[in-house]
Design an enzyme around this catalytic site. Sequence first.
Site: not given
Length: 214
Positions: A19, A71, A97, A99, A113, A115, A147
């Site tokens: 985190g 999932r 994970r 999505l 997100n 990256h 997306d």
Amino acid sequence: MGHAPFRSRRLGILISGRGSNLQSIIDAAAKGRLDASIAAVISNRADACGIETARKRGLNALIIPSKGREREAHDGEVAAALKEHKVDLICLAGYMRLLSPWFVQQFPQRILNIHPSLLPAFPGLEAQQQAFAYGVKVSGCTVHFVDEELDHGAIIVQKTVPVLDSDDEHSLAERILTQEHVAYTEAINVVLEGKFEVSGRRLRLQRSEVRLQK
């Protein structure tokens, strides 16, 4: 299309590990660099260190285990928790994970997100190692909308990091991480203020400046 600013500005943060970006977002909110509250922190792993970080700061910290579950079933439980806590914007912060398309459709242009590469270069896992092995001279990080495709949605903020001759993949990763903390706060502010439009893959700001992290 343009976007109206969020009214309640409530964040939901999804994590799977230590985190680091969660801590950065917490600190930015506490210091007034981020005009938002953290409504919920959700981990798919009980041993994620970020859950303890969230609890120490008095935040709603939930564990929704994903191991051994389909999932779609797991995503349904996470989505229900986010809606229960009236979350406006979802931030993936080391959430390991993928999505489901259904989950993404529940929160259109409401999931961010970060990256550790300059997308579209080096998507997927171990992006810093990929960049170092490829021999690039410049790397960095990208905050983007999520997306249905991996590391694909419209780019909101990117930060560049030079690759030094003295670097190894670990030192490069640490310097990229420092820029991740800056980029995520900046991107969250852009989205919450709503003064942008997305045309195809291109996000355009509707004013000349954005609130930057100092």
